[in-house]
Design a protein around this motif. Structure first.
Motif, mmCIF file in Angstrom:
data_model
loop_
_atom_site.group_PDB
_atom_site.id
_atom_site.type_symbol
_atom_site.label_atom_id
_atom_site.label_comp_id
_atom_site.label_asym_id
_atom_site.label_seq_id
_atom_site.Cartn_x
_atom_site.Cartn_y
_atom_site.Cartn_z
ATOM 1 N N ALA A 6 0.821 -1.220 0.000
ATOM 2 C CA ALA A 6 0.000 0.000 0.000
ATOM 3 C C ALA A 6 0.849 1.261 0.000
ATOM 4 O O ALA A 6 0.535 2.237 -0.689
ATOM 5 N N GLN A 7 1.946 1.261 0.728
ATOM 6 C CA GLN A 7 2.820 2.432 0.808
ATOM 7 C C GLN A 7 3.504 2.682 -0.541
ATOM 8 O O GLN A 7 3.590 3.826 -1.007
ATOM 9 N N GLU A 8 3.959 1.637 -1.190
ATOM 10 C CA GLU A 8 4.582 1.782 -2.511
ATOM 11 C C GLU A 8 3.558 2.260 -3.534
ATOM 12 O O GLU A 8 3.861 3.125 -4.366
ATOM 13 N N SER A 9 2.359 1.708 -3.485
ATOM 14 C CA SER A 9 1.296 2.140 -4.398
ATOM 15 C C SER A 9 0.994 3.619 -4.217
ATOM 16 O O SER A 9 0.807 4.355 -5.186
ATOM 17 N N GLN A 10 0.960 4.077 -2.970
ATOM 18 C CA GLN A 10 0.688 5.486 -2.673
ATOM 19 C C GLN A 10 1.786 6.378 -3.249
ATOM 20 O O GLN A 10 1.502 7.417 -3.830
ATOM 21 N N ALA A 11 3.042 5.969 -3.098
ATOM 22 C CA ALA A 11 4.161 6.763 -3.617
ATOM 23 C C ALA A 11 4.132 6.811 -5.144
ATOM 24 O O ALA A 11 4.354 7.870 -5.744
ATOM 25 N N ILE A 12 3.835 5.686 -5.766
ATOM 26 C CA ILE A 12 3.749 5.637 -7.234
ATOM 27 C C ILE A 12 2.613 6.530 -7.714
ATOM 28 O O ILE A 12 2.768 7.303 -8.654
ATOM 29 N N ALA A 13 1.467 6.436 -7.060
ATOM 30 C CA ALA A 13 0.307 7.253 -7.439
ATOM 31 C C ALA A 13 0.604 8.740 -7.285
ATOM 32 O O ALA A 13 0.255 9.546 -8.155
ATOM 33 N N ALA A 14 1.245 9.103 -6.185
ATOM 34 C CA ALA A 14 1.587 10.515 -5.956
ATOM 35 C C ALA A 14 2.549 11.010 -7.026
ATOM 36 O O ALA A 14 2.417 12.135 -7.524
ATOM 37 N N TRP A 15 3.495 10.180 -7.408
ATOM 38 C CA TRP A 15 4.463 10.549 -8.447
ATOM 39 C C TRP A 15 3.737 10.832 -9.772
ATOM 40 O O TRP A 15 3.935 11.874 -10.381
ATOM 41 N N PHE A 16 2.903 9.899 -10.221
ATOM 42 C CA PHE A 16 2.218 10.089 -11.485
ATOM 43 C C PHE A 16 1.229 11.249 -11.442
ATOM 44 O O PHE A 16 1.105 11.983 -12.409
ATOM 45 N N ALA A 17 0.550 11.426 -10.323
ATOM 46 C CA ALA A 17 -0.400 12.543 -10.195
ATOM 47 C C ALA A 17 0.310 13.887 -10.307
ATOM 48 O O ALA A 17 -0.265 14.856 -10.827
ATOM 49 N N ALA A 18 1.551 13.955 -9.848
ATOM 50 C CA ALA A 18 2.312 15.207 -9.879
ATOM 51 C C ALA A 18 2.925 15.501 -11.246
ATOM 52 O O ALA A 18 3.396 16.614 -11.489
ATOM 53 N N GLN A 19 2.914 14.526 -12.147
ATOM 54 C CA GLN A 19 3.510 14.715 -13.466
ATOM 55 C C GLN A 19 2.508 15.384 -14.407
ATOM 56 O O GLN A 19 1.320 15.065 -14.385
ATOM 57 N N ALA A 20 2.997 16.277 -15.230
ATOM 58 C CA ALA A 20 2.136 16.936 -16.211
ATOM 59 C C ALA A 20 1.956 16.036 -17.419
ATOM 60 O O ALA A 20 2.951 15.514 -17.946
ATOM 61 N N PRO A 21 0.718 15.812 -17.847
ATOM 62 C CA PRO A 21 0.515 15.019 -19.066
ATOM 63 C C PRO A 21 1.142 15.751 -20.250
ATOM 64 O O PRO A 21 1.141 16.969 -20.295
ATOM 65 N N ARG A 22 1.661 14.990 -21.173
ATOM 66 C CA ARG A 22 2.298 15.613 -22.341
ATOM 67 C C ARG A 22 1.338 15.813 -23.463
ATOM 68 O O ARG A 22 0.415 15.185 -23.673
#
Length: 95
Positions: free
Chosen positions: A79-95
């Motif tokens: 769950a902790q790894e999933s949260q970190a991955i999700a936060a990373w992708f959410a913070a990225q700007a779509p191209r």
């Protein structure tokens, strides 16, 4: 409902160096980009809401969302790894 703050705090802790160096993907995020890159049939993860990504990973891991591969991949993240991955992708700007 989850708030994005815990994931962002975890993401910051996992991806910044001393003095707040540039952020880099958390462990496991690189395995997502092969299927979820710009122009892919699976859809881009960058910029999607953190809660949406966490929810999808939880559902894949729990077997409540049908999948051929993602259910096996999601079981590799806690769950902790999933949260970190999700936060990373959410913070990225779509191209």
């Amino acid at each position: 409902m989850r708030t994005p703050l815990p994931g962002l705090a975890l993401l910051a802790a996992l991806t910044t160096g001393a003095g707040g160096a540039e952020m880099r993907p958390p462990p496991g995020a690189s395995s997502c980009t092969g299927c979820h890159a710009e122009g892919s049939a699976m859809g881009v993860l960058a910029g999607r809401p953190e809660a949406e990504i966490v929810g999808a990973l939880d559902a894949f891991r729990g077997g409540t969302r049908p999948a051929t591969i993602m259910n096996r991949i999601a079981k590799g993240f806690d769950a902790q790894e999933s949260q970190a991955i999700a936060a990373w992708f959410a913070a990225q700007a779509p191209r």
